[in-house]
Motif scaffolding. Structure first.
Motif, mmCIF file in Angstrom:
data_model
loop_
_atom_site.group_PDB
_atom_site.id
_atom_site.type_symbol
_atom_site.label_atom_id
_atom_site.label_comp_id
_atom_site.label_asym_id
_atom_site.label_seq_id
_atom_site.Cartn_x
_atom_site.Cartn_y
_atom_site.Cartn_z
ATOM 1 N N ASP A 125 2.856 1.909 3.650
ATOM 2 C CA ASP A 125 3.387 1.285 3.378
ATOM 3 C C ASP A 125 5.129 1.999 3.103
ATOM 4 N N SER A 169 1.017 -0.736 -0.475
ATOM 5 C CA SER A 169 -0.432 -0.349 -0.427
ATOM 6 C C SER A 169 0.771 1.218 -0.512
ATOM 7 N N ALA A 219 -4.212 5.049 7.069
ATOM 8 C CA ALA A 219 -4.170 4.092 6.580
ATOM 9 C C ALA A 219 -5.276 2.658 7.577
ATOM 10 N N ASP A 251 1.901 -7.426 8.044
ATOM 11 C CA ASP A 251 1.115 -5.776 7.795
ATOM 12 C C ASP A 251 1.598 -5.034 8.629
ATOM 13 N N VAL A 309 -6.350 -0.227 4.686
ATOM 14 C CA VAL A 309 -5.306 -0.787 4.776
ATOM 15 C C VAL A 309 -5.681 -1.702 5.989
#
Lengths: 108, 132
Positions: free
Chosen positions: A46, A43, B90, B29, B95
Motif C-alpha cells: 500500500d 501493508s 502484493a 483493499d 496481501v
C-alpha cells in the motif's frame, strides 16, 4: 507573465488563471489524501502504491504549474520525475517480492 | 478559444487526480486502490500534459510540444508495468483481498516461490528458475 496570457486578452487569461488556481488547489488536497494512505496503509505494498501515486501527482502539479506560469524548463523535471518514479516502483516491487521469497526459502 | 481548451484540460486533469486520491483513501483493499491510482491517476496526468501541449502549440514552441508528448507516452508506457509488478508482488506476499471480493482465479494455481504454474498440464519452464 507568459506569452500565452498576453495573446489571449483579459477574458481568456482570467479563465485560465482560474482553472490553474483551482487545479493546483485540488492537487494539494490530493497530496494530503495520498500521504494519509502512505502513513496509514496496512501493508508495505500500500505504501509503495502511495509513493508511486505521489510521483504521478508531482508530474501533474508540474504540468499545471507550467501552464500557469509559462516556465517550460520545468517540463524536463516532470520527465525526470516520471523516470525516477517508475524505477522506484519497480525497485520497491522487487524488494517486496524478494524479501518474501527469502523468508519463504528460510522457512522451508 | 485556446484558453478554454487548455483550461478544460487543466481542470479535468486535476479533477481526475483528486478522484483518484479520494479513491486511495476510500477503497477497501490494495487491489481496488491500485485500480483508482493507476487508471484515474494516469488519465489525470495525461490530461494535464495535454494542457501543456496546447500551451506549447499556442506559444509556437515545438520543443515544449514534443517534450510534453514524450512525457505523456512515457507515462502511458510505464504506469501499467509498475502497477503489474506491484500487484504481482502484493499477491505473492499474501496481501488480503477485501472480504466482499469473491472471484480469485489465481488462487492455488501458481507457485510464487518457484515461479511455476500448478496443474494445467504442469507447464513448468526451467528458464524461469534463474530469472529472478
Amino acid at each position: 507573465m507568459p506569452d500565452l496570457f498576453a495573446q489571449l486578452g483579459p477574458i481568456g487569461a482570467s479563465f485560465l488563471a482560474f482553472a490553474t488556481t483551482v487545479g493546483l488547489g485540488m492537487l494539494i488536497i490530493s497530496f494530503f489524501l495520498t500521504v494519509f494512505r502512505l502513513v496509514r496503509g496496512p501493508s508495505l505494498a500500500d505504501r509503495v502504491l502511495s509513493l508511486d501515486f505521489l510521483f504521478t501527482l508531482g508530474m501533474t502539479f508540474i504540468a499545471i504549474f507550467i501552464v500557469a506560469t509559462g516556465r517550460t524548463v520545468y517540463l524536463d523535471i516532470a520527465i525526470a520525475l516520471g523516470l525516477v518514479g517508475f524505477l522506484a516502483t519497480v525497485a520497491y516491487a522487487r524488494f517486496v517480492y524478494r524479501r518474501w521469497r527469502k523468508k519463504e526459502s528460510e522457512s522451508d | 478559444m485556446i484558453d478554454l481548451i487548455a483550461g478544460i484540460f487543466v481542470l479535468s486533469g486535476a479533477t481526475f487526480c483528486l478522484i483518484a486520491a479520494i479513491g486511495m483513501v476510500r477503497f477497501p483493499d490494495l487491489y481496488v486502490r491500485m485500480h483508482a491510482a493507476t487508471k484515474a491517476g494516469t488519465l489525470g496526468v495525461g490530461l494535464a500534459l495535454m494542457a501543456v501541449v496546447v500551451f506549447g502549440a499556442v506559444s509556437g514552441d515545438l520543443g515544449t510540444v514534443l517534450r510534453a508528448l514524450a512525457a505523456l507516452l512515457f507515462v502511458l508506457l510505464t504506469a501499467p508495468i509498475g502497477a503489474h509488478l506491484l500487484a504481482r508482488a502484493a499477491y505473492a506476499t499474501g496481501v488480503e483481498m477485501w472480504h466482499k471480493s469473491e472471484v480469485d482465479d489465481l488462487r492455488g494455481k501458481y507457485d510464487f516461490s518457484r515461479d511455476v504454474l500448478i496443474g494445467d498440464g504442469g507447464a513448468t519452464d526451467e528458464a524461469s528458475e534463474d530469472r529472478s
